[in-house]
Write a protein that holds these residues in place. Structure first.
Motif, PDB file in Angstrom:
ATOM      1  N   LEU A 227      36.705 -14.093 -14.276  1.00 12.62           N
ATOM      2  CA  LEU A 227      37.396 -14.599 -12.538  1.00 12.62           C
ATOM      3  C   LEU A 227      38.381 -14.888 -12.998  1.00 12.62           C
ATOM      4  O   LEU A 227      38.851 -16.282 -14.194  1.00 12.62           O
ATOM      5  CB  LEU A 227      36.022 -15.254 -12.940  1.00 12.62           C
ATOM      6  CG  LEU A 227      34.559 -15.726 -12.125  1.00 12.62           C
ATOM      7  CD1 LEU A 227      33.994 -16.782 -12.189  1.00 12.62           C
ATOM      8  CD2 LEU A 227      34.001 -14.035 -12.032  1.00 12.62           C
TER       9      LEU A 227
ATOM     10  N   ILE B 180      38.556 -16.883  -7.399  1.00 11.66           N
ATOM     11  CA  ILE B 180      37.070 -17.175  -7.799  1.00 11.66           C
ATOM     12  C   ILE B 180      36.840 -17.803  -8.304  1.00 11.66           C
ATOM     13  O   ILE B 180      36.180 -19.113  -7.882  1.00 11.66           O
ATOM     14  CB  ILE B 180      36.553 -15.303  -7.524  1.00 11.66           C
ATOM     15  CG1 ILE B 180      37.116 -14.447  -7.265  1.00 11.66           C
ATOM     16  CG2 ILE B 180      35.334 -15.463  -8.070  1.00 11.66           C
ATOM     17  CD1 ILE B 180      36.498 -14.560  -5.583  1.00 11.66           C
ATOM     18  N   ALA B 181      37.449 -18.362  -9.311  1.00  9.99           N
ATOM     19  CA  ALA B 181      37.620 -19.625  -9.924  1.00  9.99           C
ATOM     20  C   ALA B 181      37.409 -21.061  -9.310  1.00  9.99           C
ATOM     21  O   ALA B 181      36.609 -21.689  -9.508  1.00  9.99           O
ATOM     22  CB  ALA B 181      37.878 -19.534 -11.704  1.00  9.99           C
TER      23      ALA B 181
ATOM     24  N   GLN C 279      37.213 -21.280  -6.083  1.00 11.78           N
ATOM     25  CA  GLN C 279      35.838 -21.424  -5.144  1.00 11.78           C
ATOM     26  C   GLN C 279      34.308 -21.991  -6.016  1.00 11.78           C
ATOM     27  O   GLN C 279      33.433 -23.350  -5.184  1.00 11.78           O
ATOM     28  CB  GLN C 279      36.208 -20.587  -4.863  1.00 11.78           C
ATOM     29  CG  GLN C 279      36.661 -19.296  -3.830  1.00 11.78           C
ATOM     30  CD  GLN C 279      36.148 -17.835  -3.103  1.00 11.78           C
ATOM     31  OE1 GLN C 279      34.749 -17.970  -3.107  1.00 11.78           O
ATOM     32  NE2 GLN C 279      36.797 -17.814  -3.362  1.00 11.78           N
ATOM     33  N   ILE C 280      34.196 -21.856  -7.736  1.00 17.15           N
ATOM     34  CA  ILE C 280      33.142 -22.433  -8.067  1.00 17.15           C
ATOM     35  C   ILE C 280      33.589 -23.785  -8.215  1.00 17.15           C
ATOM     36  O   ILE C 280      32.367 -24.655  -8.838  1.00 17.15           O
ATOM     37  CB  ILE C 280      33.525 -21.485  -9.259  1.00 17.15           C
ATOM     38  CG1 ILE C 280      32.410 -19.832  -9.003  1.00 17.15           C
ATOM     39  CG2 ILE C 280      31.686 -21.327 -10.463  1.00 17.15           C
ATOM     40  CD1 ILE C 280      32.478 -19.360  -9.835  1.00 17.15           C
ATOM     41  N   LEU C 281      34.871 -24.090  -9.207  1.00 15.23           N
ATOM     42  CA  LEU C 281      34.635 -25.133  -9.397  1.00 15.23           C
ATOM     43  C   LEU C 281      35.018 -25.888  -8.547  1.00 15.23           C
ATOM     44  O   LEU C 281      35.186 -27.432  -8.741  1.00 15.23           O
ATOM     45  CB  LEU C 281      36.104 -25.406 -11.051  1.00 15.23           C
ATOM     46  CG  LEU C 281      35.802 -24.692 -11.624  1.00 15.23           C
ATOM     47  CD1 LEU C 281      36.810 -24.299 -13.113  1.00 15.23           C
ATOM     48  CD2 LEU C 281      34.825 -25.255 -12.666  1.00 15.23           C
ATOM     49  N   ASN C 282      35.873 -25.901  -7.632  1.00 13.80           N
ATOM     50  CA  ASN C 282      36.588 -26.760  -5.888  1.00 13.80           C
ATOM     51  C   ASN C 282      37.329 -27.626  -6.893  1.00 13.80           C
ATOM     52  O   ASN C 282      37.987 -28.063  -5.823  1.00 13.80           O
ATOM     53  CB  ASN C 282      35.442 -27.647  -5.879  1.00 13.80           C
ATOM     54  CG  ASN C 282      34.032 -27.242  -5.312  1.00 13.80           C
ATOM     55  OD1 ASN C 282      33.614 -26.143  -4.274  1.00 13.80           O
ATOM     56  ND2 ASN C 282      32.841 -27.025  -5.405  1.00 13.80           N
TER      57      ASN C 282
ATOM     58  N   LEU D 215      29.351 -26.000 -15.941  1.00 14.01           N
ATOM     59  CA  LEU D 215      28.779 -24.434 -15.059  1.00 14.01           C
ATOM     60  C   LEU D 215      28.224 -24.384 -16.298  1.00 14.01           C
ATOM     61  O   LEU D 215      27.234 -23.300 -15.743  1.00 14.01           O
ATOM     62  CB  LEU D 215      31.075 -23.484 -15.640  1.00 14.01           C
ATOM     63  CG  LEU D 215      31.459 -23.422 -14.361  1.00 14.01           C
ATOM     64  CD1 LEU D 215      32.492 -22.664 -14.469  1.00 14.01           C
ATOM     65  CD2 LEU D 215      31.098 -24.137 -13.500  1.00 14.01           C
TER      66      LEU D 215
END
Length: 231
Positions: free
Chosen positions: A193, A197-198, A200-203, A230
């Protein structure tokens, strides 16, 4: 080597590198192509092919990119195939308007949904990289010519260099590059990632987690706490 024409969708790429080949420094870009059956083929581009394709990919945003390589060299090493360009012979195009590309695009599924669980982060491969804040390209660590000179960069033994901007010690920005091991039924896989994209996951942006410490991670135990959440 066997020469062949190759068409595939670019599904993964690594940051461009400067490596030594035949006694000279040259650019190297590795991408992964997939066909309509989701079979994967690594493609390695050298020299101007690497820089031209890297710049073109960056300018196309999130749209699907179909790559056509003509007169590429097929290489087989330990039963694994890859394709690379031949200098002054090959031709590379992205999303050319041809009947063959239109037919290939119609066979591809535009969206994949993967339901999986993140099992581990391969921190030994690094969790982020340093990029130029102006152009977003990965910067290079270049050894200093004269290590006897005084200065902060000589204490490190190297300086940073942006190939695209042609600037020594540019303003730096850390960006995510997460190597994840994910589990689904019945097996596991590995995802790479990059920053968009990363985040979006970690905010959280990468520089918020790293603070002012811009040294790239080398210690497998030195994983940011936010990334541990995660797993």
């Amino acid at each position: 080597f066997v020469f062949a024409d190759v068409i595939g969708q670019i599904v993964e790429l690594t940051p461009i590198e400067v490596v030594s080949a035949n006694g000279k420094e040259t650019h190297k870009l590795t991408v992964e192509l997939r066909n309509e059956k989701d079979e994967r083929l690594p493609m390695v581009l050298w020299g101007n092919f690497a820089t031209d394709v890297s710049d073109a990919i960056q300018g196309r945003g999130e749209n699907a990119i179909i790559c056509v390589l003509r007169f590429g060299k097929i290489k087989v090493w330990k039963y694994e195939r890859s394709v690379l360009n031949a200098y002054n012979v090959s031709d590379v195009e992205l999303n050319p308007l041809t009947p063959e590309v239109e037919a290939f695009a119609s066979l591809l599924s535009s969206v994949y949904i993967v339901m999986c669980t993140i099992a581990a982060i391969e921190s030994d491969m690094g969790c982020y990289y340093l990029s130029c804040k102006v152009c977003s390209k990965k910067v290079l660590n270049v050894p200093n010519d004269n290590i006897d000179e005084q200065g902060d960069e000589d204490e490190m033994g190297f300086h940073y260099y942006c190939v695209k901007c042609k600037v020594k010690n540019p303003r730096l920005m850390p960006r995510y590059k997460l190597h994840l091991v994910v589990l689904d039924n019945p097996g596991n896989s590995k995802f790479l990632l990059f920053d968009a994209i990363a985040m979006q996951i970690l905010n959280r942006p990468c520089n918020e987690l790293t603070g002012s410490n811009f040294e790239e991670m080398q210690d497998p135990e030195d994983i940011l706490l936010a990334l541990k959440d995660l797993v």
